[in-house]
Design a protein around this motif. Sequence first.
Motif, short mmCIF file in Angstrom:
data_model
loop_
_atom_site.label_atom_id
_atom_site.label_comp_id
_atom_site.label_asym_id
_atom_site.label_seq_id
_atom_site.Cartn_x
_atom_site.Cartn_y
_atom_site.Cartn_z
N ARG A 76 104.26 -84.97 49.61
CA ARG A 76 103.17 -85.96 49.54
C ARG A 76 102.81 -86.14 48.07
O ARG A 76 102.57 -85.16 47.36
N VAL A 77 102.76 -87.40 47.64
CA VAL A 77 102.59 -87.72 46.22
C VAL A 77 101.26 -88.43 46.00
O VAL A 77 100.99 -89.47 46.61
N TRP A 78 100.44 -87.85 45.14
CA TRP A 78 99.21 -88.50 44.68
C TRP A 78 99.41 -88.91 43.23
O TRP A 78 99.26 -88.08 42.32
N PRO A 79 99.73 -90.17 42.96
CA PRO A 79 99.94 -90.58 41.56
C PRO A 79 98.64 -90.50 40.77
O PRO A 79 97.53 -90.62 41.32
N ALA A 80 98.78 -90.30 39.48
CA ALA A 80 97.62 -90.34 38.59
C ALA A 80 97.00 -91.73 38.63
O ALA A 80 97.68 -92.72 38.93
N PRO A 81 95.71 -91.86 38.32
CA PRO A 81 95.08 -93.18 38.26
C PRO A 81 95.87 -94.14 37.37
O PRO A 81 96.45 -93.73 36.35
N SER A 82 95.90 -95.39 37.76
CA SER A 82 96.80 -96.37 37.11
C SER A 82 96.44 -96.67 35.67
O SER A 82 97.29 -97.18 34.93
N HIS A 83 95.21 -96.34 35.25
CA HIS A 83 94.87 -96.65 33.85
C HIS A 83 95.51 -95.68 32.86
O HIS A 83 95.48 -95.92 31.65
N PHE A 84 96.10 -94.59 33.37
CA PHE A 84 96.86 -93.71 32.48
C PHE A 84 98.27 -94.29 32.33
O PHE A 84 98.96 -94.53 33.31
N THR A 85 98.66 -94.53 31.10
CA THR A 85 99.96 -95.16 30.84
C THR A 85 100.92 -94.17 30.18
O THR A 85 100.52 -93.12 29.68
N GLY A 86 102.18 -94.54 30.20
CA GLY A 86 103.20 -93.71 29.60
C GLY A 86 103.63 -92.59 30.52
O GLY A 86 103.06 -92.38 31.59
N PRO A 87 104.66 -91.85 30.14
CA PRO A 87 105.17 -90.75 30.98
C PRO A 87 104.15 -89.61 31.06
O PRO A 87 103.79 -89.02 30.05
N ARG A 88 103.68 -89.32 32.26
CA ARG A 88 102.64 -88.32 32.46
C ARG A 88 103.22 -87.05 33.08
O ARG A 88 104.21 -87.07 33.81
N PRO A 89 102.58 -85.90 32.82
CA PRO A 89 102.99 -84.66 33.49
C PRO A 89 102.66 -84.70 34.97
O PRO A 89 101.92 -85.57 35.44
N TYR A 90 103.17 -83.74 35.72
CA TYR A 90 102.85 -83.66 37.14
C TYR A 90 102.67 -82.21 37.57
O TYR A 90 103.25 -81.29 36.98
N ILE A 91 101.83 -82.04 38.57
CA ILE A 91 101.51 -80.73 39.13
C ILE A 91 102.16 -80.63 40.50
O ILE A 91 101.88 -81.45 41.39
N THR A 92 103.04 -79.67 40.69
CA THR A 92 103.61 -79.45 42.02
C THR A 92 102.82 -78.33 42.69
O THR A 92 102.52 -77.32 42.07
N TRP A 93 102.50 -78.55 43.96
CA TRP A 93 101.66 -77.60 44.69
C TRP A 93 102.41 -77.09 45.92
O TRP A 93 102.94 -77.86 46.71
N ILE A 94 102.41 -75.74 46.06
CA ILE A 94 103.02 -75.07 47.20
C ILE A 94 101.90 -74.35 47.96
O ILE A 94 101.20 -73.51 47.41
N HIS A 95 101.75 -74.70 49.23
CA HIS A 95 100.62 -74.20 50.01
C HIS A 95 100.81 -72.75 50.45
O HIS A 95 101.91 -72.21 50.47
N GLY A 96 99.68 -72.15 50.83
CA GLY A 96 99.68 -70.82 51.40
C GLY A 96 99.68 -70.88 52.92
O GLY A 96 99.88 -71.92 53.52
N GLY A 97 99.41 -69.71 53.52
CA GLY A 97 99.41 -69.62 54.98
C GLY A 97 100.22 -68.46 55.50
O GLY A 97 100.68 -68.48 56.65
N GLY A 98 100.43 -67.45 54.66
CA GLY A 98 101.15 -66.26 55.12
C GLY A 98 102.62 -66.48 55.39
O GLY A 98 103.21 -65.75 56.21
N TRP A 99 103.24 -67.48 54.77
CA TRP A 99 104.66 -67.82 54.93
C TRP A 99 104.98 -68.33 56.33
O TRP A 99 106.06 -68.84 56.57
#
Length: 374
Positions: free
Chosen positions: A38-61
């Motif tokens: 699931r991808v939540w893009p950064a707000p559109s007013h940020f321009t140029g190549p932006r970093p990204y945060i990948t998130w891995i959920h918990g739940g005891g595997w």
Amino acid sequence: MVRADLIEALTKSDADVAPPNFTDHVYKTVHGVSVGARVWPAPSHFTGPRPYITWIHGGGWIGGAHFTPRPWMVPAFHSLGYHIIGGAYRLCPNVNVETSLNDCLDFIAWCRKELPGVIGEGRVDPDRYCVLGESAGGHLVTLMATRLDPAPKVVVDIYGVVDFLDPKSGMTTAPKEAYKPSASAPSKEVDDSQTDFSKDEILAAIHDHDPPHALSDAIFSNSDLARPLTRNWKVDFPITRRIRLQLACQNSLGDEGIKYVGLFHPERFNNHEEVLSFIKSVSPQQILDGEEYTSGKKKYPPTAFLHGTADDAVPVEQTHKFAAKLKKLGTETVVCIEEGGPHVFDHVYSSPEIEGWKEYIQPVVDFVQKHVEA
């Protein structure tokens, strides 16, 4: 005493509502099981190549889902113009933790290749990324950092397990009988008092190691049973009998035999020692004690930690020990420990106005910013 606002945040019916403005994708399908992002893009007013945060959920595997990141992530990282991507992985016990890890590695490969097309050409820098995870996800991201090439710019471990062989985990005390594929039951009784499944049904599910039967998303806890998840997660997610059986397995993880059988699949090995060798290979703390890191041949990425002193699921000592090892190896770290914070204590932090954000969340965010923008 647990903060009253945390109790409220964890128990309200609209807890874990997915932030808006996302797109859903399948990054792999294996044995007929679709594994999503699931991808939540950064707000559109940020321009140029932006970093990204990948998130891995918990739940005891065994539990958890990739639809709702930690409450503080969107307000923290979208304000900096960073994209956020949640990744699913196939859940134990139908696969083992190594397979879950490999899914996560494939998720990162998908991000690096596909995000420019998903978010927009010129809007994402494939090489500037962070791996962030909580609890079981914290374990997976700290382990991913030992396998990924190129490595992430920064790791964020939120009360994650980093050493299955820590004496407090009970891993080395399980009877050898628990490793035998013919074992009729794990080492302790299964508590079926909170479920409509029998002990035999739960044990059969824990011993079902057939990958086509795996789920790639499940619920986090008993509290989810009373929540309108299809509405909250913004995906069709009925609470089926299969989902409830998965939860019953997750609720049995306090039993060390169940953890062995469900997470490590010991029937693949010839003896107790081989099982322990495998467990060592999926324990980041044990990996850092190996020659590859102690000799300086390999460097571990900068790492931020978030943990609470009252965590009864993952001892805070695991974070202290892992951070100390990284410091000894020359890896930059930041360690944020909330006094009295239980497991999932960060769920209360949904905005910078909440008391404690500056002390516990902001240092982690600043650390991420420093390294993804270096």
